[in-house]
Scaffold this active site. Structure first.
Site, PDB file in Angstrom:
ATOM      1  N   ASP A   1      -7.912   5.922   2.654  1.00 51.59           N
ATOM      2  CA  ASP A   1      -6.875   4.976   2.297  1.00 51.59           C
ATOM      3  C   ASP A   1      -7.374   4.285   1.025  1.00 51.59           C
ATOM      4  OD1 ASP A   1      -4.678   3.382   2.128  1.00 51.59           O
ATOM      5  OD2 ASP A   1      -4.728   2.713   4.203  1.00 51.59           O
TER       6      ASP A   1
HETATM    7  C1  BGC Z   1      -1.835   1.808   2.358  1.00 47.70           C
HETATM    8  C2  BGC Z   1      -1.475   3.270   2.500  1.00 47.70           C
HETATM    9  C3  BGC Z   1      -0.785   3.730   1.239  1.00 47.70           C
HETATM   10  C4  BGC Z   1      -1.681   3.462   0.051  1.00 47.70           C
HETATM   11  C5  BGC Z   1      -1.077   3.903  -1.263  1.00 47.70           C
HETATM   12  C6  BGC Z   1      -2.595   1.504   1.073  1.00 47.70           C
HETATM   13  O1  BGC Z   1      -2.700   0.132   0.861  1.00 47.70           O
HETATM   14  O2  BGC Z   1      -2.589   1.406   3.476  1.00 47.70           O
HETATM   15  O3  BGC Z   1      -0.664   3.481   3.611  1.00 47.70           O
HETATM   16  O4  BGC Z   1      -0.444   5.076   1.340  1.00 47.70           O
HETATM   17  O5  BGC Z   1      -1.938   2.068  -0.023  1.00 47.70           O
HETATM   18  O6  BGC Z   1      -0.023   3.110  -1.627  1.00 47.70           O
END
Ligand code: BGC
Length: 774
Positions: A269
């Site tokens: 993530d």
């Molecule tokens: C989130 C993810 C997301 C990623 C990209 C993160 O803060 O937890 O779910 O895909 O950002 O935007």
């Protein structure tokens, strides 16, 4: 036969070719080039340059996408683009290079609402629409579906997730993934695993038993990996039993790859984890989005022996194997013009199937369109209906239909007087609120307009029926609060009750519409409403879909994918949500997370597993949802063979007066043996086709032993313990049409696993024994 053999040989040869060429490619890559493969593009773009989304426009043509890979010009490896998310493709609608064109994506209903449809065919269709838009807008991998469990009603991202039940989560995620990937675009199922809260999300240590992990928190991912072969997986921010998910070889190697057979790649993530070489060693192939601090880190780790070359090569290979299949690598030219009209119809259909009728006294709903008097629409949510949540679960949509617009568009006469008052009120209130600098963070819902009882009495005389919309929003970085989010505010409560009294004193009906992303309290006020329609956050077509249901063009068929408790504290997990901070922290949020821990003492008793087993009354049970018609579910036969394979055949018949769909749900009560079991667990479900009055459909379920086995920590295996299993079939967990028992004479060890993710300390677990429950 020969023909099939040839086809198989061809496929195998094709795969071998791809693998061989990836291996050959790896030989040609320098150490520095390998590093550029395992780290996202922002390694070379300062975070601040990307603006709101944090992604600069260098190295790709999709502004607003969450991340990208780095270009390799020497070997002609193009940029691969990753974009959120669970409610639609999240990209910027405007591109600097072509300001006259727009790139709006469709906002579909939020995942919780999609799950409420209990319709896997529909999910696949929705997935195809996502895949199509992603592909035509130049996105290679969609950062969805998100399938963490709704552990607690206050989870800030519950709306992005499907359910409190792993079977619903896994089946929905698989169908969606199959849909997206059939278009040649990948998904990233996220967030593996135990990402059940936003508070301190990047530092929280979730302490969970092996059994709860296997049966609840990993199960949905296991189903999705095995049934839909996602191209990628996103590991979670949090720690599980002391180790970051993105640094856990137990999770990413033993379980994900060796046990479940995952053969794609894993990405972190965004900014997750701490120890980069350990992430690579543990099988977390790609670090997203990459940061300047990452530059040179991998090269250095290989040089100083902290990271083995083979470990790095494994990650590079996993990534390139998938990249080879992406539209960008296959030189696909995105048109920039997906069929948005088609998507819009699918979004509307999904919203119609996910809406849940919670209450309907007499003939309150559907509304009579021929009623000459106006409908009174109360609540800011009726005029400013929330389509989706915030954060990466948001979508830049071209428009969103409010409940007002939906009703007016469906020829219902809406009180113009009220409309004007609300529209002025909303405009004034918005003007007085500070503008948000950033699209992330929770949007404040507008405070409700207050009315005197005299005003309400006067409006109720002039109108035929009163509708009040209660709305809520939430999103990434913050959990919801008990006050305001879960419970009604004092103003909402007063308005709701005064409206009910005003309309009832005129012998008129009063309806509540819930435009929310997560569970709220309903017990204290539900008796005031004649009907309650849960419209969730229905995407850009939400208003149209709900209008269709309110006027009876569509009979509601959604079912609750979670329980609505009487009180927040009734959830056992509320005792320890969102955990305990281990150091002083003046800013409790995910943004400035501090070392903290949360102990999952409720163990396997999440959601209905708890309420059912411990006889805790609820407001609306799991699987519940009403219809404008009535169904009869009848038993044809239930058999089990010597290997424990269960076969259930039943029929569902529409015995009411209008067309509708029904969800047939199979629950099993397994016998307590060495392991104690929840008193009911959902083991299969199926949504009927649209049935006309008197029409019926036969439904058949085959349930494999592994799909109703329990996890034995002692044996590190899934076991089907000997004893009597009660099979219950119905249309909600609390409305069982028939029950039959089957015997499993001897305990079967169904599937052996590896000992992994072991908690390093005792958990004081909730058990039936500890609560004196038989
Ligand atoms: C989130 C993810 C997301 C990623 C990209 C993160 O803060 O937890 O779910 O895909 O950002 O935007």
């Amino acid at each position: 036969m020969k023909k099939y053999l040839l086809i198989i040989l061809f496929i195998v040869a094709g795969n071998l070719h791809a693998q061989k060429s990836t291996k050959e490619l790896i030989q040609k890559l320098s150490l520095e080039e390998k590093e550029r493969i395992v780290i996202g593009s922002e390694m070379e773009i300062p975070w601040s340059e990307g603006g709101d989304t944090g992604v600069g426009e260098v190295g790709g043509n999709v502004p607003g996408a969450a991340g990208k890979s780095l270009l390799n010009e020497r070997l002609n490896l193009p940029v691969v683009v990753f974009a959120d998310g669970p409610a639609g493709v999240r990209i910027n609608p405007i591109r600097k290079d072509n300001p006259n064109k727009t790139y709006y994506a469709t906002a579909f209903p939020v995942a919780t609402m999609l799950a409420s449809s209990f319709n896997t065919e529909l999910m696949e269709e929705v997935g195809k629409a996502f895949g199509h838009e992603a592909k035509e807008y130049g996105v290679d991998v969609l950062l969805a579906p998100a399938l963490n469990i709704h552990r607690n009603p206050l989870g800030g991202r519950n709306f992005e997730y499907y359910s409190e039940d792993p079977l619903v989560s896994g089946k929905m995620a698989s169908a969606f993934t199959n849909g997206v990937q059939s278009l040649g675009v990948g998904v990233s199922i996220k967030h593996l695993a135990v990402n059940n809260q936003e508070t301190n999300r990047s530092r929280i240590n979730a302490i969970v038993s092996e059994r709860a992990l296997r049966e609840i928190y990993l199960k949905g991912f296991e189903i999705a990996v095995k049934e839909s072969h996602p191209w990628t997986v996103m590991s979670a921010y949090n720690k599980i039993n002391g180790e970051y998910a993105s640094e856990s070889a137990d999770l990413l190697k033993n379980i994900l790859r060796d046990e479940w057979g995952f053969n794609g790649f894993v990405m972190t993530d965004w900014f997750a984890g701490e120890d980069v070489p350990k992430q690579i060693r543990s099988g977390n192939d790609l670090l997203m989005p990459g940061t300047p601090k990452h530059k040179g880190m991998i090269v250095e780790a290989v040089k100083n022996g902290e990271l083995k070359k083979e470990d790095l090569d494994n990650c590079v290979e996993a990534i390139l194997n998938i990249y080879q299949k992406t539209p960008s690598f296959l030189s696909y030219e995105p048109t920039g013009a997906p069929d948005l009209d088609r998507s819009k119809l699918i979004a509307k259909k999904a919203a119609k199937e996910g809406a849940i009728l919670l209450k309907n006294e007499g003939t309150t709903l559907p509304l009579s369109v021929s009623e000459p008097k106006d409908v009174a629409l109360f609540g800011v949510g009726s005029y400013k209906t929330i389509a989706v949540g915030t954060g990466s679960g948001n979508v830049n949509m071209a428009y969103s239909v409010s409940l007002l617009e939906g009703l007016e568009g469906n020829d219902l006469k809406v009180s113009q007087e009220l409309k004007e008052v609300y529209q002025n009120y909303i405009a004034r209130t918005l003007d007085s609120m500070p503008k948000k600098a950033w699209s992330f963070g929770p949007d404040k819902i507008l405070p409700e307009k207050l009315w005197s009882r005299t005003e309400l009495d006067s409006i109720s005389k002039k109108t035929s029926v009163g509708i009040l919309t209660i709305n809520r929003t939430s999103g990434e970085f913050y959990d919801r609060k008990q006050a305001y989010d879960f419970y009604l505010s004092k103003e909402e409560d007063t308005l709701l009750k005064s409206l009910a009294e005003a309309y009832h004193s005129q012998n008129k009906k009063f309806i509540v519409v819930l435009n929310i992303g997560g569970v709220i309290e309903t017990t204290s006020w539900k008796s005031y409403a004649d009907s309650i329609l849960l419209m969730w956050q229905g995407g850009q077509e939400g208003g149209n879909a709900i209008a269709n249901i309110l006027i009876g063009e569509t009979s509601p068929s959604g079912k609750l994918p979670m329980t609505f408790p009487n009180r927040y504290m009734d959830h056992y997990s509320s005792k320890n949500f969102p955990g305990r901070e281990l150091v002083d922290n003046p800013f409790p949020s995910a943004l400035v997370g501090v070392e903290s821990e949360v102990v999952y003492e409720e163990d396997i008793y999440i959601g209905y597993r708890y309420f059912e087993t411990f006889n805790v009354p609820v407001s609306y049970p799991f699987g519940f949802g009403m219809s404008y018609t009535t169904f009869e579910i009848a038993n044809n036969s239930i058999n089990v063979n010597k290997d424990g394979v269960l076969e259930i055949s039943c029929s569902v018949k529409n015995i009411g007066n209008v067309k509708g769909k029904e969800v047939v749900q199979v629950y099993i009560a397994s016998p307590d043996g060495n392991l104690e079991k929840p008193s009911k667990e959902l083991r299969a479900f199926s949504k009927s086709k649209l049935l006309s009055p008197n029409e019926y459909q036969n439904i058949y379920f085959q349930i494999e032993p592994k799909d109703y086995a329990s996890f034995s920590t002692e044996k590190s295996a899934w076991v089907l313990e000997a004893g009597t299993y009660k099979i219950m079939v119905g249309n909600s967990i609390s409305n069982i049409s028939f029950t039959e028992s089957i015997e499993i004479p001897n305990t079967l060890e169904v599937l052996k696993t590896t000992k992994s993710l072991v908690p390093n300390r005792e958990i004081s677990k909730l058990t039936k024994k500890s609560m004196n429950i038989e």
